[in-house]
Design a protein around this motif. Structure first.
Motif, PDB file in Angstrom:
ATOM      1  N   GLY A  12      41.910  96.120  38.216  1.00 30.23           N
ATOM      2  CA  GLY A  12      41.539  97.372  37.553  1.00 30.23           C
ATOM      3  C   GLY A  12      42.392  98.517  38.060  1.00 30.23           C
ATOM      4  O   GLY A  12      41.884  99.412  38.747  1.00 30.23           O
ATOM      5  N   SER A  14      44.875 100.353  36.006  1.00 27.47           N
ATOM      6  CA  SER A  14      45.651 101.075  34.997  1.00 27.47           C
ATOM      7  C   SER A  14      45.395 102.572  34.979  1.00 27.47           C
ATOM      8  O   SER A  14      46.255 103.340  34.553  1.00 27.47           O
ATOM      9  CB  SER A  14      45.357 100.489  33.601  1.00 27.47           C
ATOM     10  OG  SER A  14      43.973 100.445  33.358  1.00 27.47           O
ATOM     11  N   GLY A  83      35.468  98.871  37.538  1.00 31.94           N
ATOM     12  CA  GLY A  83      34.019  99.086  37.496  1.00 31.94           C
ATOM     13  C   GLY A  83      33.669  99.906  36.274  1.00 31.94           C
ATOM     14  O   GLY A  83      34.491 100.698  35.797  1.00 31.94           O
ATOM     15  N   ASP A 181      38.946 109.751  34.151  1.00 37.85           N
ATOM     16  CA  ASP A 181      38.431 109.667  32.773  1.00 37.85           C
ATOM     17  C   ASP A 181      36.931 109.378  32.763  1.00 37.85           C
ATOM     18  O   ASP A 181      36.203 109.840  31.888  1.00 37.85           O
ATOM     19  CB  ASP A 181      39.131 108.532  32.011  1.00 37.85           C
ATOM     20  CG  ASP A 181      40.617 108.780  31.837  1.00 37.85           C
ATOM     21  OD1 ASP A 181      41.060 109.939  31.974  1.00 37.85           O
ATOM     22  OD2 ASP A 181      41.343 107.788  31.574  1.00 37.85           O
TER      23      ASP A 181
END
Ligand code: NDP
Length: 236
Positions: A12, A14, A83, A181
């Motif tokens: 994870g 990116s 997550g 984000d």
């Protein structure tokens, strides 16, 4: 170049905290591979910018996660960052969505950690990104997320016992609100979150990457089975 030549896998990587972790290890000379699921463009851009390698692997798919870790060869450092969160009344939530959260937030970290340890050399490091919500959940509607982040505490305590004799450490980094984000500082929850905090701002992904790098480095060889909170005193 603290991590020159070290083999690092970030699950994870990116966007957000994971991307900052990729940047940090790449900048310090590591050979970094990171996974992504839904953001191929962000992944490709990060890979081009840092020289890291990127591969698509859905953390909800246990067997794909295990295969990815196995096929990465002996890792010096594994970081499990992927997550997700679910918001809303527990009575209204789709049980399939809850189970998917548990697969990404609990099962993937567990199976990835175990698989990594099979080939990991002495001095290896496993770091899982948990949350201060593993300790404190001051709002309704996030119980599944809280469950998942508390589970990581048991994961680290237990696997530290299994891997310690081989000189492998496993730790949880527990961020408070971090500007990504998933939790933008200009979002609607800002004032509520800051009201719980002593340092009334969101943290930066780079600050979490810094703690992660320290745990992965040579000074942290005696640190294992522990939770490391970085939260502006959200949980204090
Ligand atoms: P973001 O939503 O900004 O980024 C999440 C990252 O995880 C992306 O790179 C995403 O990749 C990846 N990811 C999500 N689902 C999957 C999946 N199924 N398979 C593979 N990769 C996946 O989140 P943050 O950076 O904010 O959070 C990162 C971690 O930090 C999470 O574990 C989160 O719980 C934890 N955390 C965050 C806090 C915050 O305030 N931001 C606070 C406390 C903890 P892609 O887009 O390619 O799918």
């Amino acid at each position: 170049m603290a991590f020159q030549g070290k083999s690092v896998l970030v699950l994870g990587g990116s966007r957000g905290i994971g991307a900052a972790i990729v940047e940090r290890f790449a900048a310090e000379g590591a050979k970094v591979t990171f996974t992504y699921s839904g953001s191929p463009e962000a992944a490709q851009q990060l890979a081009a910018r840092t020289g890291a390698k990127t591969v698509q692997t859905d953390s909800a798919d246990r067997d794909a996660v295990i295969a990815r870790v196995r096929d990465s060869g002996p890792l010096d450092i594994l970081v499990v960052n992927a997550g997700i969160a679910l918001f809303g009344d527990a009575l209204d939530q789709d049980p399939d969505a809850v189970d998917r959260l548990f697969r990404i937030n609990i099962l993937a970290p567990y199976h990835a950690s175990v698989e990594a340890a099979r080939q990991m050399p002495e001095g290896g490091r496993i770091i899982v990104i948990g949350s201060v919500n593993g300790d404190r959940m001051p709002v309704p509607g996030m119980a599944s997320y809280a469950v998942s982040k508390s589970a990581l505490q048991g994961l680290a305590r237990g696997l530290a016992r299994d891997f310690g004799p081989r000189g492998i450490t496993i730790n949880v980094v527990q961020p408070g609100p971090i500007d990504t984000d998933a939790n933008p500082e200009d979002g609607p929850m800002k004032d509520l979150m800051h009201s719980f905090m002593a340092i009334k701002r969101h943290g930066r992904p780079e600050e979490v990457a810094g703690m992660t790098a320290w745990l992965a480095g040579p000074e942290a060889g005696f640190v294992t089975g522990a939770m490391h909170t970085i939260d502006g005193a959200f949980g204090a």
